[in-house]
Scaffold this motif. Sequence first.
Motif, PDB file in Angstrom:
ATOM      1  N   LYS A  49       0.794  -1.250   0.084  1.00 41.02           N
ATOM      2  CA  LYS A  49       0.048   0.117  -0.038  1.00 41.02           C
ATOM      3  C   LYS A  49       0.943   1.136  -0.165  1.00 41.02           C
ATOM      4  O   LYS A  49       0.447   2.387  -0.458  1.00 41.02           O
ATOM      5  N   ALA A  50       2.255   1.064   0.597  1.00 39.87           N
ATOM      6  CA  ALA A  50       2.982   2.016   0.622  1.00 39.87           C
ATOM      7  C   ALA A  50       4.337   1.600   0.203  1.00 39.87           C
ATOM      8  O   ALA A  50       4.752   0.465   0.435  1.00 39.87           O
ATOM      9  N   PRO A  99      -1.165   4.276   5.623  1.00 41.32           N
ATOM     10  CA  PRO A  99      -1.073   3.354   4.720  1.00 41.32           C
ATOM     11  C   PRO A  99       0.266   2.330   4.925  1.00 41.32           C
ATOM     12  O   PRO A  99       0.187   1.213   4.580  1.00 41.32           O
ATOM     13  N   ALA A 102      -0.732   0.191   7.689  1.00 42.25           N
ATOM     14  CA  ALA A 102      -1.970  -0.572   7.542  1.00 42.25           C
ATOM     15  C   ALA A 102      -1.801  -1.958   7.437  1.00 42.25           C
ATOM     16  O   ALA A 102      -0.972  -2.687   6.781  1.00 42.25           O
TER      17      ALA A 102
END
Lengths: 511, 511
Positions: A49-50, A99, A102
Amino acid sequence: MNPNRFRSAASLRLTLAGLVLVTAGAGLAMKSSWSDDTADSVIFHGNGKAPGCVVCHGAHGEGGGNGAFPRIGGQPAAYLEAQLRAIRDGQRANAVMAPSVAGLDDDRLRAIAQYFSRQEVGTYPPAPEASQARTSRGYRLVMFGDWDHGVPACADCHGPALNGVAPAIPGLTGQTAGYLSAQLDAYRNGQRPANALGLMPRVARGLSPDDITAVSTYIATLRPGGVMEAPAAPEAASWKPRAQSPEDFTPPPDTAIPEGPYGDMIRLGESIFNDTPTGASKYVRNDLSCRNCHLDRGRLASSSPMWAAYVHYPEYRKKNRLVNTMQMRIQGCFRYSENGIVPPSDSPEITALVTYFHWLSTGLPVGIKPPASGYRRLPPPTGTPDRGRGAVVYAANCAMCHGEDGQGRVAGGRVVFPPLWGPRSFNWGAGMHQVDMAAAFIRANMPYGAGGTLSEQDAWDVAAYVNSHDRPQDPRFVDDVETTREKFHAKHRFGYYGRDVEGVTLGTPAH
Amino acid sequence: MNPNRFRSAASLRLTLAGLVLVTAGAGLAMKSSWSDDTADSVIFHGNGKAPGCVVCHGAHGEGGGNGAFPRIGGQPAAYLEAQLRAIRDGQRANAVMAPSVAGLDDDRLRAIAQYFSRQEVGTYPPAPEASQARTSRGYRLVMFGDWDHGVPACADCHGPALNGVAPAIPGLTGQTAGYLSAQLDAYRNGQRPANALGLMPRVARGLSPDDITAVSTYIATLRPGGVMEAPAAPEAASWKPRAQSPEDFTPPPDTAIPEGPYGDMIRLGESIFNDTPTGASKYVRNDLSCRNCHLDRGRLASSSPMWAAYVHYPEYRKKNRLVNTMQMRIQGCFRYSENGIVPPSDSPEITALVTYFHWLSTGLPVGIKPPASGYRRLPPPTGTPDRGRGAVVYAANCAMCHGEDGQGRVAGGRVVFPPLWGPRSFNWGAGMHQVDMAAAFIRANMPYGAGGTLSEQDAWDVAAYVNSHDRPQDPRFVDDVETTREKFHAKHRFGYYGRDVEGVTLGTPAH
């Protein structure tokens, strides 16, 4: 000060705000697919996500983005882990970081924290420029705090060089002014959660916006060597001594210490007061400094301030059945609270301390006891203070700084939080071993910077817990524990000397 | 107090007035013809106009007539002679005595004075009764005076047992309250001439009528053993410490010294201050007491009061290039002014003095220099102070107490007036050896009880005269006088150390 492209922390904050937008909008170097769930993978490649941690924070966690990404390398692991969890769980608002963490479980967060904790950071962001007035104010906030507004010194908890104190307290060096001021703003606005003691939001609310700029800028100029020499204090000239009321006394500002040998002696006294094991090393045999019991360098009202003591002595003391000069009273602190050797009454150490106390008392009438003298005694507790309940209070409020084992914390070779019992603490003859004295002190002054937040009963109970551990022998010891107890301790209510606690008779001499 | 038929000094005065009329009207036992003019004849048989001295004053001059006729036996000869002359010449109004001395020449008066001076008086008039309040007030006037009204202590000049100080100062014991109060009234009303210093009229005018009764009654209760123990002080309870201004400070009354060990330490300090050669005998090698330079037991404004010093120290002193605590400063007085041995800074003597000073300072703000500190320095003199002119000032104003030879006076084995030079005075290192310091002291405080009466020029000149005599060596002496002068005395304006005066180099070590 080193040249730098940033003019001030305020302009830096604007820059940072821009960066947050940039980084939040862009998908930087993230893994193309989320398959590897080891911490290493997250650190270097991201979580799908990142991007990986190192992309923004650097390979060794040295930070980057002109301060948008803080230095995390070398920070205490427990601190980093707590931050990662708070961001993941939404207690610490951080749109950029959210993010990145997460979906990571606690084990992975701990592993990431441990990785960065082990990194050594050798590079620092460029030091900002600051005006002399701002540097001076920043220095004083770091070193002395602003107790009139409830702000303890940064160095008191973050360590004398601001490099942090394991396990829970982060270092502040190696961060940009923008990052630091943004964190203070976040604490102030509730965007960053307080730890259990609630200290940082209190600190941030005690600082003015100018203070936040000054202290953030000053800290950003520091290098691994630690705090700079005291900068020039431009406001010194404006202070004038004046007669004051004992009801509402304020000692002179540190900026008013004069130049020359008299001022040098005041400064020597203050330095001995603040780091007694170093400043009076010949005479100290434990890890305590005067300032541990007399907060704000002996200035704080109701923390047994030295100005109130100074105008009180000479006075008769039952403890030694003598009229005690200020010098003799200080000798008592060395003998008991410092578990030490008594310095001669005309030694440079004692003279410096007396000179410091005299100067602190400027304007205070002699021989009239100020209401802020000593520690205000608590009303008697209901029943006997309970060391079991005290252990719970201790774990929640004291252990973070003083350690679960009560042995305090050291950082950079210096004692940051003093040991509360055991061989490096005050001995059985010190006033603080009395439960009522300790309860009064704790209630008014602990947790550090958050005095008055414990209930009176909690203060009684935790005082009983602390003082029901063994500590160095009473130097007045005669014959055996029972005799010594009869002679010197029988009058102390709730006293533990000579009592059996968990199968051990406290005060029993080492074999 | 011994029972006595007189109820009060006031009623006694009425009795005396009656006696004066009786004796003036009667021709008591006088010689029938005036032929023998020897002093003995006058003493025993009278001068043809009035009866012999012994008829009224008793065979040994013990006094009589319930106080109408004072005790003259054992009084200093010079004092008696001066009184006889003053009565003969009309300066001292005395209707009873005037006929007795009429026509007697100076030689006979001197012989009469010498006769009575040699008598020993063993009998005392009965002691009057007095209330506790009056006794307490009388005691304090005798011992301490009332400097707020310009009244020094009786004992300071009449000797610690009030038995007089040869040659000029009469004893007060053995007189009735009526006689004593009548003399104070006479001084007050100008019926009795002042001596050269004009002291007694000042004293009498500083006393209220109640004070005169109290002090006269108290003295009449004294016996040869000297002053009584301090009586209970009924007003002690009414005093409360309060913050005061450094501009207008009053130390606490002696009646406010508390009971218990703290009060005992204050009293010990005061007693050492008042009689240092006795109270600190281990450390004193001359005849000076602290109170000789710090008048009214260290209380008097502009006489270097100890309360002003107490709040000032610790302070840097150029003299020893150290920050001096109060203890170190007192050690300096022992070394120089007492020409003594330095007591340890935690010796009982120093602790007692510090405790006394601390108590004297009650209510005075720390670290703010009161205007009454030290001795107010005089403007520079026109030209160099002249020791020749100073000798004339000395003879007129100082010699009566300090002696023509400057060696002071002893009475009853105790120093009443301190030596100003020579082996029993302060040494060449003491502050008072500086002509400007001595001039400031003298101008403000001398003649004793009549400070401010000498002109500034007289003060400069007499200070030069006093300090141009030799005295004990400077304890900082190195190599020779010239080197020592260069090192420690070159900065003193008008200094005499190392200077030639009347063929002698002052400060030359004894061979």
